[in-house]
Design a protein around this motif. Structure first.
Motif, PDB file in Angstrom:
ATOM      1  N   TYR A   1      -7.404  -2.163  -0.787  1.00 45.66           N
ATOM      2  CA  TYR A   1      -6.176  -2.263   0.678  1.00 45.66           C
ATOM      3  C   TYR A   1      -7.071  -2.504   2.180  1.00 45.66           C
ATOM      4  N   SER A   2      -9.041  -2.963   2.055  1.00 51.31           N
ATOM      5  CA  SER A   2      -9.802  -2.893   2.776  1.00 51.31           C
ATOM      6  C   SER A   2      -9.486  -2.826   4.599  1.00 51.31           C
TER       7      SER A   2
ATOM      8  N   ASP B   1       0.632  -1.130   0.193  1.00 54.44           N
ATOM      9  CA  ASP B   1      -0.117  -0.218   0.027  1.00 54.44           C
ATOM     10  C   ASP B   1       1.000   1.195  -0.249  1.00 54.44           C
ATOM     11  N   ASP B   2       2.338   1.207   0.377  1.00 59.80           N
ATOM     12  CA  ASP B   2       3.043   2.633   0.313  1.00 59.80           C
ATOM     13  C   ASP B   2       2.939   3.027  -1.108  1.00 59.80           C
ATOM     14  N   VAL B   3       2.804   2.307  -1.750  1.00 57.40           N
ATOM     15  CA  VAL B   3       3.189   2.692  -3.338  1.00 57.40           C
ATOM     16  C   VAL B   3       2.139   3.260  -4.268  1.00 57.40           C
ATOM     17  N   GLU B   4       1.204   2.466  -3.587  1.00 57.76           N
ATOM     18  CA  GLU B   4      -0.269   3.164  -4.120  1.00 57.76           C
ATOM     19  C   GLU B   4      -0.757   4.200  -3.741  1.00 57.76           C
ATOM     20  N   LEU B   5      -0.505   4.416  -1.855  1.00 58.55           N
ATOM     21  CA  LEU B   5      -0.211   5.846  -1.309  1.00 58.55           C
ATOM     22  C   LEU B   5       1.006   7.604  -2.278  1.00 58.55           C
TER      23      LEU B   5
ATOM     24  N   ILE C   1      -3.955 -11.405   5.023  1.00 49.01           N
ATOM     25  CA  ILE C   1      -4.590 -10.705   4.050  1.00 49.01           C
ATOM     26  C   ILE C   1      -4.080  -9.771   2.746  1.00 49.01           C
ATOM     27  N   ARG C   2      -2.960  -9.140   3.396  1.00 48.14           N
ATOM     28  CA  ARG C   2      -2.398  -7.926   3.082  1.00 48.14           C
ATOM     29  C   ARG C   2      -1.957  -8.649   1.354  1.00 48.14           C
ATOM     30  N   ASP C   3      -1.276  -9.745   1.052  1.00 50.95           N
ATOM     31  CA  ASP C   3      -0.977 -10.411   0.378  1.00 50.95           C
ATOM     32  C   ASP C   3      -2.022 -10.774  -0.989  1.00 50.95           C
ATOM     33  N   SER C   4      -3.627 -10.781  -0.339  1.00 50.93           N
ATOM     34  CA  SER C   4      -4.103 -10.432  -1.347  1.00 50.93           C
ATOM     35  C   SER C   4      -5.397  -8.901  -1.703  1.00 50.93           C
ATOM     36  N   GLU C   5      -5.009  -8.108  -0.896  1.00 48.90           N
ATOM     37  CA  GLU C   5      -4.978  -6.881  -1.362  1.00 48.90           C
ATOM     38  C   GLU C   5      -4.088  -6.682  -2.055  1.00 48.90           C
ATOM     39  N   ALA C   6      -2.544  -6.873  -1.609  1.00 48.85           N
ATOM     40  CA  ALA C   6      -2.020  -6.115  -2.667  1.00 48.85           C
ATOM     41  C   ALA C   6      -1.795  -6.374  -3.960  1.00 48.85           C
ATOM     42  N   ALA C   7      -2.575  -8.142  -4.444  1.00 51.37           N
ATOM     43  CA  ALA C   7      -3.043  -8.913  -5.927  1.00 51.37           C
ATOM     44  C   ALA C   7      -3.629  -7.927  -6.180  1.00 51.37           C
TER      45      ALA C   7
END
Length: 240
Positions: free
Chosen positions: A181-182, A13-17, A51-57
């Motif tokens: 990243y819910s 999520d760092d890159v997205e933000l 969870i964050r693995d799946s959110e990143a994908a």
């Protein structure tokens, strides 16, 4: 696979933000972009590494990046040493980007500044022929590669950018990628503990920072970056 841009983030999520809209615009303009996450964000208060693995994908799919990898460094405890630098070098040599994006040079989370310096140092070392790396136990030594530029996106702290990118028309895509990243961001129904980034104010701040940076250059939205070295342009009219 050679990429035009390789973006590194200490956490998913760092890159997205920091640079989600810039990446979305680059992809829309035909650039090939990849993301490398240094850690799985396993120390995060909300959610879990899985969870964050799946959110990143899911977020990568929203943005349209052609590759996303996670180096599995220890969240909160990775350091800028030879072992970690070599893993970054392998990624740089694998994807041979012209541009590298990485964490803010100074920020609230200690991993952001550490990640910024680690990636920047590794990008320089990646150009040295006497540093030998092999990818996934392959027999062939990777060819050296040094990106043309390393840019640092801005995160929690309001750092003064050295340049900004007009990202008008791409904020909706950035927001969609962030909200993938819910587990991490504002959800009134969530039973998870509140964190500094789970408030509605934080998500709103991502938008109003982009609006304010856009205002300063006469466009709707912009994202800011800092540099360690002078940036050159081909023509004076490359600047807006």
């Amino acid at each position: 696979m050679k990429l035009d841009i390789l973006a590194f983030g200490a956490h998913p999520d760092d890159v997205e933000l920091g640079a989600g809209a810039t990446i979305a615009k680059a992809i829309a303009n035909g650039k090939k972009v990849g993301i490398v996450d240094l850690t799985r964000g396993e120390l995060g208060t909300r959610g879990s590494a899985e969870i964050r693995d799946s959110e990143a994908a899911a977020s990568a799919k929203v943005l349209g990046v052609v590759a996303r990898e996670n180096l599995g460094f220890a969240d909160g405890f990775f350091v800028n040493d030879r072992a970690h630098q070599l893993e970054i070098i392998k990624m740089v040599r694998k994807y041979r980007p012209e541009i590298v994006l990485c964490n803010a040079i100074d920020d609230r989370h200690i991993d952001h500044g550490k990640g910024s310096k680690l990636v920047s140092d590794a990008c320089f070392l990646s150009g040295l022929i006497k540093i030998e790396t092999r990818l996934d136990d392959a027999d062939d030594v990777q060819a050296q590669w040094r990106p043309k530029v390393v840019y640092h996106y801005i995160q929690w702290k309001n750092l003064e950018p050295d340049f900004v990118v007009d990202v008008s028309g791409y904020i909706a895509k950035k927001t969609e990628a962030i909200l993938a990243y819910s587990s991490q961001f504002h959800d009134p129904k969530s039973k998870e503990p509140e964190t500094p980034i789970s408030s509605k104010n934080f998500i709103d701040s991502v938008n109003y920072r982009a609006r304010d940076l856009g205002r300063l250059i006469g466009v709707d939205y912009a994202e800011g970056f800092t540099v360690e070295r002078f940036v050159g342009v081909n023509n004076i009219d490359d600047l807006i």
